[in-house]
Design a protein around this motif. Structure first.
Motif, short mmCIF file in Angstrom:
data_model
loop_
_atom_site.label_atom_id
_atom_site.label_comp_id
_atom_site.label_asym_id
_atom_site.label_seq_id
_atom_site.Cartn_x
_atom_site.Cartn_y
_atom_site.Cartn_z
N GLU A 185 82.71 46.93 20.60
CA GLU A 185 83.32 46.65 19.83
C GLU A 185 84.74 46.13 20.24
O GLU A 185 85.34 45.50 19.25
CB GLU A 185 83.60 47.82 18.50
CG GLU A 185 81.71 47.30 18.23
CD GLU A 185 81.46 47.83 16.76
OE1 GLU A 185 82.35 48.47 16.37
OE2 GLU A 185 80.10 48.34 16.03
N GLN A 189 85.91 42.15 20.17
CA GLN A 189 87.68 42.47 18.93
C GLN A 189 88.84 41.76 19.50
O GLN A 189 89.34 40.69 19.25
CB GLN A 189 88.13 43.59 17.82
CG GLN A 189 88.93 42.94 16.89
CD GLN A 189 88.32 44.12 16.21
OE1 GLN A 189 88.70 45.61 16.18
NE2 GLN A 189 88.35 44.34 15.05
N GLN A 222 75.58 45.41 17.71
CA GLN A 222 76.45 44.58 18.29
C GLN A 222 76.23 43.48 18.10
O GLN A 222 77.48 42.86 18.07
CB GLN A 222 75.94 44.89 20.05
CG GLN A 222 76.76 46.40 20.58
CD GLN A 222 76.02 46.41 22.02
OE1 GLN A 222 75.16 45.29 22.91
NE2 GLN A 222 76.74 48.04 22.64
N PHE A 225 77.66 42.83 15.01
CA PHE A 225 79.19 42.92 15.43
C PHE A 225 79.84 41.31 15.37
O PHE A 225 81.16 41.09 15.05
CB PHE A 225 80.07 43.78 16.09
CG PHE A 225 81.50 44.15 15.75
CD1 PHE A 225 81.97 44.90 15.56
CD2 PHE A 225 81.92 43.26 17.13
CE1 PHE A 225 83.83 44.84 15.73
CE2 PHE A 225 83.17 43.65 17.49
CZ PHE A 225 83.79 44.42 16.40
N SER A 229 82.17 38.96 13.69
CA SER A 229 83.77 39.24 14.18
C SER A 229 84.15 37.05 14.89
O SER A 229 85.04 36.92 15.81
CB SER A 229 84.34 39.37 15.60
OG SER A 229 83.54 41.06 15.42
#
Length: 387
Positions: A185, A189, A222, A225, A229
């Protein structure tokens, strides 16, 4: 045993290349495959209803091969219901028990239109990815974040330079997953933020494809995420996470999917047994949703021949009913001086991947990436493609 509750009479077809030892009977071997891959009992124990309903495999054609002595191309059809309309069970039917035998190689798979949900093909395909990137008349450029062991901050800095230099796609190296020095993560990011900033400054549309390679519960987190994102693509190895998990990514997300060949190599070590690269990395990966299929280019660190690479690329791009064409992506130790050669062999509808060589070209990765992009553009211009 009067009836069998089937839902269709349709069948799918598998082409096997079978190499005979002296004195072997091809008709007997082919019939053994039909039994082994379906009912798996002695032939004289198969109930008559199973023959009547076509539950066993059926030998459709036997043709001598023009490639290898004593090799025969055998086409076998299987009842569609045998697949359970599930990719793992489909693979089990194609090559489950007979993978433990010798001298049987999968050459092709032909499926009916009713398999469109089971094997949906690429979501974006060549044209869709080009639309996203606004790049239409040259090969796409791709590079990799590496080596494993760098921090998320260091990888983000690399990504910023690659994007500034004009890379179309930046992927994780397939060995970078969720290690403590670059947790998934945090890395995703930071890398995506760095690419967003570079895109905003330069007007490029670089896409980031992080590596998805974990156990199912963690990989789901994942993926969630990534979607939150703003990630537009992902890299995954179908033979590591499972082909069923890969096709689920295709069905359940809008991500551009890059397929990596890791763990597939033992299928190709013999030209007598396993699968052809064109089938597994080309035809099958395309059917389960790969928009881009990475493979080891001839003349690189691995052992594929140019003929195998050409056949694989053709399998990814050839017209196929409602299945979109996918990008071939030759890789594996490619260098910038081979760009013109790759362009000549694969043409514009290709993703060129150069990783470590960009780090050799310059300490400033934006400069190295710019040289890569310039080499690709020069090839396109030389063949009168309009950028």
């Amino acid at each position: 045993m009067g009836t069998i509750n089937t839902t269709t009479n349709e069948r799918f077809f598998v082409d096997y290349r079978i190499t005979l030892n002296d004195g072997q009977d091809i008709k007997k071997i082919a019939q053994e495959i039909c039994i082994e891959q379906t009912v798996e009992i002695p032939e004289d124990c198969v109930p008559q209803t199973h023959w009547d309903y076509g539950i066993t495999g059926i030998v459709e054609d036997i043709i001598p091969s023009d490639k290898i002595k004593n090799q025969v191309l055998v086409s076998i059809s299987y009842h569609c219901d045998i697949s359970s309309y599930s990719v793992p069970q489909l693979l089990n039917t194609l090559f489950g028990n007979i993978s433990l035998k010798n001298n049987i190689r999968i050459d092709n798979l032909r499926v009916p239109q009713s398999f469109s949900q089971l094997l949906p093909g690429p979501r974006w395909g060549i044209d869709g990815i080009r639309e996203k990137l606004d790049v239409f008349n040259r090969p796409l450029t791709c590079t990799a974040l590496k080596p494993v062991g760098l921090s998320s901050t260091e990888l983000a800095s690399m990504a910023s330079q690659f994007a500034t230099g004009g890379a179309d796609i930046i992927k994780d190296d397939h060995g970078i997953t969720n290690q403590p020095f670059a947790k998934f993560e945090d890395r995703v990011q930071r890398v995506q933020a760095a690419i967003n900033e570079a895109n905003a400054k330069s007007g490029t549309k670089t896409i980031y494809c992080p590596m998805l390679n974990d156990e199912p519960d963690l990989m789901k987190k994942q993926v969630d995420f990534c979607l939150k994102s703003g990630i537009e693509g992902a890299l995954a190895a179908p033979m590591l996470i499972g082909c069923g998990a890969f096709v689920s990514l295709r069905r359940q997300t809008d991500l551009i999917l890059m397929a990596h060949p890791a763990f597939a190599g033992t299928f190709f070590h013999s030209n007598l047994h396993g699968a052809t690269p064109a089938f597994l990395l080309g035809r099958f990966f395309r059917l389960i949703g790969a928009d881009i299929s990475i493979f080891p280019n001839a003349g690189g660190r691995f052992s594929f021949t140019q003929e195998e690479c050409n056949e694989l690329s053709d399998a990814l791009r050839m017209p196929d009913n409602n299945i979109l064409p996918a990008f071939p992506a030759p890789a594996g130790g490619m260098r910038i001086e081979r760009v013109s050669e790759m362009y000549e062999k694969y043409g514009k509808d290709t993703v060129f991947i150069i990783g470590g060589n960009l780090q050799q070209l310059s300490d400033d990765l934006s400069v190295a990436t710019g040289l890569f992009l310039e080499a690709v553009r020069n090839c396109a211009c030389a063949t009168k493609e309009i950028l």
